[in-house]
Structure formats: structure tokens, C-alpha cells
Design a protein around this motif. Structure first.
Motif: not given
Length: 413
Positions: A79-83, A136-139, A340-355
């Protein structure tokens, strides 16, 4: 340009596509230096714990304690990483980790270090990691263009595992020559590189979150998204299982080096470095294929190679063969986790990425400590080899389940 350079130019431009971005280059080189130090500390700390206690179970306790904060705090860290500014958050967490490394070095230099000191410092390092990992993961998505994201993730894996090759091998030499204190000191110094690199980055302004709901509601939104996406759920579940029974077994390497292979700190470093060699080869392969559609098939094939490699490692009592199996284990682990990381990140919307990446990081960092405790206690009450066979069997059965009941995973691009 020479004919040889022309021949290899397309390979390098594809494999290192993310290097076109200045911020990513700074991140890569700064993190690479820091990760060498991190792996030095990890290898030296494991061997020091085993020297102090002579207990495989205690190795598991240290791994469990270091990951406990992930279960308590990492979703909030997402949550902090999104804010907030992820760069600022990373500078803070890396500075805390640097301080903890220097404290451990001082305790060893003074000759007063006790096993409980290592447990406390491992827990505090876990707290820092709980906020560092989601950021780090969402950066990465802020450092490259979207089309280079898969390549950047693969190169991140290569960077991480290059540290895993150099760090443990160097730690084995330094430990044998001077003892563990200098391993911890070098790790503390290495954090300066990544902190300096983060400070040099020129980041675009980050838009404010659309709404500022409570942290708990924000976490529920992230969980809800994962539950609504069966493929994302399956991939994140896989990350947890592999970290429990794959990386959990890596915790036993210091005991394995002594009791099975009759070696020392250098043997411990070589085994960890061999895993890193396999992982780096895999990371470069994935980077070179980042524009292709092979991710699902590569994921599925290596999900079966991994338990077979672990079983081979458990059978071997000859160091050269053990190094080969450890390298194959490292290759297969990264093939599954990186894709797994690449396939998850390619699908997640930016506003939910940190969470979402916070939950991903919880499975990544939280699974290892559970595995460390489970595998360490199992080895203590049976043997290191029986624990390895058990991990291999469970991973094989999980791969069979995925193959028959989640066939769409191997069709993913």
C-alpha cells in the motif's frame, strides 16, 4: 562495425534492451554491487550460524525469523509503495539494511556475537525487506517503457543471480582468510552504490492516487483482483510453493557442505555460486527471448526439471556433480519465478501494481522462511537427504497438478 560485431549486434540489442534507459542502467549497476555484498552476508551468516550452533534446525530458525515480518507487514508495504515515491522508500530501506550489516560486523569484530544476536538482526532486516520488496518489484515499471518491461525483469534476475555467483564465492574466500566480520562489512559498504544510484535518477512526477481509502480496504482491493484473475492467482501460488520447497532447501546448504560433502566454508560458497551460475544463464536466455511467446512453455518444462534436479542433488555425494545439479536447480527456479513475475506484471493494472506485487512479494519472501523452518526441522529429525527427497517429491506432484488442472498456464505468452 566489424562483421563479428554486426552478427552479434541484434542479440545484444534484444537481450539488453532495457539498457536504453538511463535510470535502468543506474539501477542495474548500483544494485549489482549491492547484491554482491548481500550474497556475501547471506553465505557468511549461514556458515557462522552453523559454526556457532552445529544445528541444521537453527539455520531454519534464522530463515524463518527473517521472513516473519513479511507475513506481518509486506501487504502494508505494498500500500505504501502505491502512495509514496518508490525511489524515496527504497533509499530509506537500503539505508536501514546498511546499518544492520555494520551492526552485525561490529558484533563479530568485538568477538561477542551470539546466535540470538543474529536472530534479532535477521528479524529487523526482514522488517526493512517488508517495505523494500514491494517498492523494488513495482519500481521497474518506472524505469523502462512498457515494451521493455519483460526484458528489464529478466535482466533484474540476471543481476540478482550474478550477485549470487560472485558473492558466495567471494564470501567463502574472505571467510576462510579473515573470518565473517569482513563479509558483513563489505556488505554494508556495498549499499552505498545503490543509494547513490537512486539519488542520481531523474524520475518523472508520480500522479497522486485516485483515492486514499484505508490501508485495509486497499489491501482487500489487491486481494480481490488476484482472486478474480485465475491465471494471476495460479502464478502467485506457484511462487509460494517454489519458495517453500525450492528455496527452503537452499537453507540447508551450509549443513550439506559439511555433513554430506565433508567440506567447509569454501564448499558452501561454491554450492551457492553454482546455483547462481544456472540462474544467470537462465536470466540471459529469458532476456533474449523477451519478445517471444515461449514463456508459458518454458515455465511448464522447468517446473518438472526443478524437482528432478533436486532429487539428483540429494543423490550426489561428489562435489563436481553436486555443483552441476545445483546449477540446474538455479536455472529451473529462475525459469519459473522470472516468467511468473513477467506474466503477472504484464497483466496487473498500474493503480494496483504496488498492492499486487506486495502480495507477490509476500509469497516470494514469506514462502522461503516457512520452507526454511519446515525443511530445517525435517532435516534435524531425519537427514538432509531425506528432506531434499521430500521437497523434490512435493514439487513434482505440484507440477503434475498444474499440468492437468491449469493447462492455460503453458499457453501463456
Amino acid at each position: 562495425m566489424t562483421p563479428l560485431a554486426q552478427r552479434f549486434s541484434p542479440f545484444f540489442s534484444t537481450t539488453f534492451a532495457a539498457f536504453r534507459h538511463r535510470n535502468y542502467r543506474l539501477w542495474f549497476y548500483g544494485q549489482l554491487v549491492s547484491l554482491v555484498g548481500t550474497w556475501m552476508q547471506s553465505a557468511a551468516q549461514g556458515y557462522l550460524v552453523y559454526e556457532l550452533t552445529g544445528s541444521a534446525a537453527y539455520l531454519g530458525y534464522v530463515g524463518f525469523v527473517s521472513g516473519l515480518p513479511s507475513w506481518l507487514l509486506i501487504l502494508y508495504g505494498g500500500v505504501i509503495a502505491d502512495r509514496v515515491s518508490r525511489r524515496t522508500l527504497l533509499i530509506i530501506t537500503q539505508t536501514v539494511m546498511m546499518a544492520l550489516a555494520f551492526v552485525l560486523a561490529a558484533l563479530v569484530f568485538l568477538g561477542v556475537v551470539q546466535p540470538w544476536h543474529i536472530l534479532v538482526l535477521a528479524f529487523l532486516l526482514g522488517v526493512a525487506n517488508a517495505f523494500d520488496a514491494p517498492a523494488r518489484q513495482s519500481f521497474i515499471v518506472e524505469l523502462v517503457e512498457r515494451e521493455d518491461l519483460t526484458n528489464a525483469i529478466a535482466l533484474n534476475s540476471t543481476m540478482f543471480n550474478t550477485g549470487a555467483i560472485v558473492g558466495p564465492a567471494f564470501a567463502g574466500l574472505v571467510y576462510a582468510l579473515t573470518g565473517p566480520a569482513w563479509c558483513f562489512s563489505i556488505n554494508g559498504i556495498s549499499f552505498i552504490a545503490v543509494i547513490f544510484a537512486l539519488g542520481l535518477m531523474k524520475m518523472p512526477p508520480k500522479p497522486a492516487p485516485v483515492n486514499r481509502s484505508s490501508a485495509m480496504r486497499a489491501i482487500v482491493e489487491g486481494v480481490g483482483y488476484i482472486r478474480s484473475e485465475p491465471l494471476v492467482f495460479t502464478l502467485i501460488l506457484t511462487v509460494f510453493v517454489l519458495n517453500v520447497f525450492g528455496f527452503g532447501l537452499i537453507t540447508l546448504v551450509p549443513a550439506w557442505a559439511v555433513t554430506i560433502l565433508h567440506g567447509d566454508a569454501t564448499t558452501n560458497g561454491l554450492l551457492l555460486s553454482a546455483r547462481g551460475v544456472g540462474a544467470v544463464i537462465c536470466g540471459l536466455l529469458i532476456a533474449s527471448l523477451s519478445g517471444s511467446r515461449f514463456r508459458g512453455r518454458m515455465w511448464s518444462i522447468n517446473s518438472f526439471i526443478l524437482p528432478l534436479a533436486l532429487a539428483g542433488f540429494a543423490l550426489s555425494t561428489w562435489l563436481p556433480l553436486s555443483l552441476v545439479f545445483m546449477a540446474v536447480t538455479g536455472f529451473a527456479l529462475i525459469a519459473v519465478l522470472n516468467n511468473s513475475n513477467a506474466m503477472v506484471q504484464s497483466r496487473v493494472p498500474d493503480d494496483l501494481r504496488g498492492r499486487v506485487m506486495g502480495i507477490y512479494s509476500l509469497m516470494l519472501l514469506g514462502g522461503g522462511p516457512v520452507g526454511s523452518l519446515l525443511v530445517g526441522v525435517m532435516a534435524e529429525h531425519t537427514s538432509e537427504q531425506i528432506a531434499a527427497y521430500a521437497c523434490a517429491g512435493i514439487l513434482f506432484l505440484f507440477s503434475v497438478w498444474i499440468w492437468f488442472f491449469r493447462p492455460n498456464v503453458r499457453q501463456m505468452g
